[in-house]
Design a protein around this motif. Structure first.
Motif, PDB file in Angstrom:
ATOM      1  N   LEU A   6       0.830  -1.204   0.000  1.00 10.33           N
ATOM      2  CA  LEU A   6       0.000   0.000   0.000  1.00 10.33           C
ATOM      3  C   LEU A   6       0.864   1.255   0.000  1.00 10.33           C
ATOM      4  N   ARG A   7       1.904   1.273   0.797  1.00  7.46           N
ATOM      5  CA  ARG A   7       2.803   2.439   0.832  1.00  7.46           C
ATOM      6  C   ARG A   7       3.461   2.693  -0.526  1.00  7.46           C
ATOM      7  N   ILE A   8       3.979   1.640  -1.131  1.00  5.19           N
ATOM      8  CA  ILE A   8       4.655   1.789  -2.421  1.00  5.19           C
ATOM      9  C   ILE A   8       3.665   2.221  -3.498  1.00  5.19           C
ATOM     10  N   ALA A   9       2.524   1.561  -3.550  1.00  6.92           N
ATOM     11  CA  ALA A   9       1.522   1.892  -4.570  1.00  6.92           C
ATOM     12  C   ALA A   9       0.986   3.307  -4.385  1.00  6.92           C
ATOM     13  N   ALA A  10       0.792   3.733  -3.149  1.00  7.89           N
ATOM     14  CA  ALA A  10       0.307   5.093  -2.892  1.00  7.89           C
ATOM     15  C   ALA A  10       1.323   6.131  -3.342  1.00  7.89           C
ATOM     16  N   LEU A  11       2.579   5.876  -3.100  1.00  4.50           N
ATOM     17  CA  LEU A  11       3.626   6.799  -3.529  1.00  4.50           C
ATOM     18  C   LEU A  11       3.727   6.849  -5.054  1.00  4.50           C
ATOM     19  N   VAL A  12       3.690   5.689  -5.694  1.00  2.00           N
ATOM     20  CA  VAL A  12       3.743   5.643  -7.160  1.00  2.00           C
ATOM     21  C   VAL A  12       2.533   6.351  -7.757  1.00  2.00           C
ATOM     22  N   GLU A  13       1.368   6.135  -7.164  1.00  2.00           N
ATOM     23  CA  GLU A  13       0.153   6.785  -7.669  1.00  2.00           C
ATOM     24  C   GLU A  13       0.256   8.303  -7.574  1.00  2.00           C
ATOM     25  N   ALA A  14       0.694   8.808  -6.445  1.00  2.00           N
ATOM     26  CA  ALA A  14       0.799  10.256  -6.258  1.00  2.00           C
ATOM     27  C   ALA A  14       1.838  10.872  -7.190  1.00  2.00           C
ATOM     28  N   VAL A  15       3.004  10.242  -7.292  1.00  2.00           N
ATOM     29  CA  VAL A  15       4.060  10.771  -8.151  1.00  2.00           C
ATOM     30  C   VAL A  15       3.644  10.717  -9.619  1.00  2.00           C
ATOM     31  N   SER A  16       3.022   9.622 -10.034  1.00  2.00           N
ATOM     32  CA  SER A  16       2.612   9.511 -11.434  1.00  2.00           C
ATOM     33  C   SER A  16       1.522  10.527 -11.777  1.00  2.00           C
ATOM     34  N   GLY A  51      -5.847  -1.293  -0.009  1.00  2.00           N
ATOM     35  CA  GLY A  51      -6.555  -0.517   1.015  1.00  2.00           C
ATOM     36  C   GLY A  51      -7.784  -1.237   1.516  1.00  2.00           C
ATOM     37  N   SER A  52      -8.467  -1.928   0.621  1.00  2.00           N
ATOM     38  CA  SER A  52      -9.635  -2.705   1.024  1.00  2.00           C
ATOM     39  C   SER A  52      -9.235  -3.892   1.889  1.00  2.00           C
ATOM     40  N   LEU A  53      -8.093  -4.474   1.620  1.00  2.00           N
ATOM     41  CA  LEU A  53      -7.613  -5.580   2.439  1.00  2.00           C
ATOM     42  C   LEU A  53      -7.203  -5.102   3.830  1.00  2.00           C
ATOM     43  N   ALA A  54      -6.753  -3.863   3.924  1.00  2.00           N
ATOM     44  CA  ALA A  54      -6.311  -3.322   5.207  1.00  2.00           C
ATOM     45  C   ALA A  54      -7.461  -2.693   5.987  1.00  2.00           C
ATOM     46  N   VAL A  60     -14.234   1.356   7.162  1.00  2.00           N
ATOM     47  CA  VAL A  60     -14.504   1.504   5.727  1.00  2.00           C
ATOM     48  C   VAL A  60     -13.421   2.349   5.069  1.00  2.00           C
ATOM     49  N   PRO A  61     -12.795   1.833   4.017  1.00  2.00           N
ATOM     50  CA  PRO A  61     -11.668   2.531   3.393  1.00  2.00           C
ATOM     51  C   PRO A  61     -12.088   3.515   2.300  1.00  2.00           C
ATOM     52  N   TRP A  62     -12.961   4.464   2.608  1.00  2.00           N
ATOM     53  CA  TRP A  62     -13.414   5.424   1.595  1.00  2.00           C
ATOM     54  C   TRP A  62     -12.255   6.279   1.102  1.00  2.00           C
ATOM     55  N   ARG A  63     -11.230   6.426   1.899  1.00  4.66           N
ATOM     56  CA  ARG A  63     -10.094   7.264   1.517  1.00  4.66           C
ATOM     57  C   ARG A  63      -9.382   6.767   0.267  1.00  4.66           C
ATOM     58  N   VAL A  64      -9.329   5.452   0.089  1.00  2.00           N
ATOM     59  CA  VAL A  64      -8.579   4.912  -1.042  1.00  2.00           C
ATOM     60  C   VAL A  64      -9.228   5.243  -2.379  1.00  2.00           C
ATOM     61  N   LEU A  65     -10.459   5.677  -2.373  1.00  2.00           N
ATOM     62  CA  LEU A  65     -11.149   5.990  -3.617  1.00  2.00           C
ATOM     63  C   LEU A  65     -10.829   7.387  -4.139  1.00  2.00           C
ATOM     64  N   ILE A  66     -10.125   8.186  -3.367  1.00  2.00           N
ATOM     65  CA  ILE A  66      -9.747   9.535  -3.801  1.00  2.00           C
ATOM     66  C   ILE A  66      -8.498   9.413  -4.675  1.00  2.00           C
ATOM     67  N   PRO A  67      -8.619   9.747  -5.960  1.00  2.00           N
ATOM     68  CA  PRO A  67      -7.456   9.586  -6.853  1.00  2.00           C
ATOM     69  C   PRO A  67      -6.287  10.486  -6.446  1.00  2.00           C
ATOM     70  N   VAL A  69      -4.321  11.005  -3.911  1.00  2.00           N
ATOM     71  CA  VAL A  69      -3.911  11.129  -2.515  1.00  2.00           C
ATOM     72  C   VAL A  69      -4.602  10.130  -1.592  1.00  2.00           C
ATOM     73  N   GLY A  70      -5.532   9.368  -2.107  1.00  2.00           N
ATOM     74  CA  GLY A  70      -6.295   8.438  -1.271  1.00  2.00           C
ATOM     75  C   GLY A  70      -5.428   7.404  -0.579  1.00  2.00           C
ATOM     76  N   GLY A  71      -4.472   6.864  -1.306  1.00  2.00           N
ATOM     77  CA  GLY A  71      -3.585   5.875  -0.699  1.00  2.00           C
ATOM     78  C   GLY A  71      -2.725   6.464   0.399  1.00  2.00           C
ATOM     79  N   LEU A  72      -2.235   7.675   0.166  1.00  2.00           N
ATOM     80  CA  LEU A  72      -1.429   8.340   1.192  1.00  2.00           C
ATOM     81  C   LEU A  72      -2.264   8.639   2.438  1.00  2.00           C
ATOM     82  N   LEU A  73      -3.526   9.032   2.238  1.00  2.00           N
ATOM     83  CA  LEU A  73      -4.414   9.278   3.371  1.00  2.00           C
ATOM     84  C   LEU A  73      -4.690   7.992   4.145  1.00  2.00           C
ATOM     85  N   MET A  74      -4.840   6.899   3.419  1.00  2.00           N
ATOM     86  CA  MET A  74      -5.094   5.610   4.065  1.00  2.00           C
ATOM     87  C   MET A  74      -3.884   5.165   4.880  1.00  2.00           C
TER      88      MET A  74
END
Length: 87
Positions: A6-16, A51-54, A60-67, A69-74
């Motif tokens: 989750l940490r790696i994917a959230a960082l890659v998502e934000a940077v990309s 995020g759903s697994l965690a 409820v992981p509503w944060r992960v649905l925010i494109p 920054v959602g992963g970073l918030l989670m």
């Protein structure tokens, strides 16, 4: 293991996302969009799945649905819950 992914994917998502937006605002090079767009999409889906697994740790992981920054918030929320649990 899920948190590490989750940490790696959230960082890659934000940077990309930043790379895509900067490319759009400046040169709009198709090569950059061609590589970064699918990378961003794949990392976004990875963030949603991990995020759903965690979610058992934080509800409820509503944060992960925010494109973007959602992963970073989670990740931030899970870290805060773990710190509060240690007290």
């Amino acid at each position: 293991m899920t948190m590490r992914i989750l940490r790696i994917a959230a960082l890659v998502e934000a940077v990309s996302l930043v790379v895509l937006l900067v490319n759009l605002a400046t040169v709009h090079a198709p090569g950059i969009s061609g590589w970064t767009g699918p990378l961003h999409g794949a990392s976004y889906v990875t963030v949603i799945v991990t995020g759903s697994l965690a979610r058992s740790a934080v509800g409820v992981p509503w944060r992960v649905l925010i494109p973007g920054v959602g992963g970073l918030l989670m990740v931030r929320r899970i870290d805060a819950d773990r710190r509060d649990g240690d007290r």
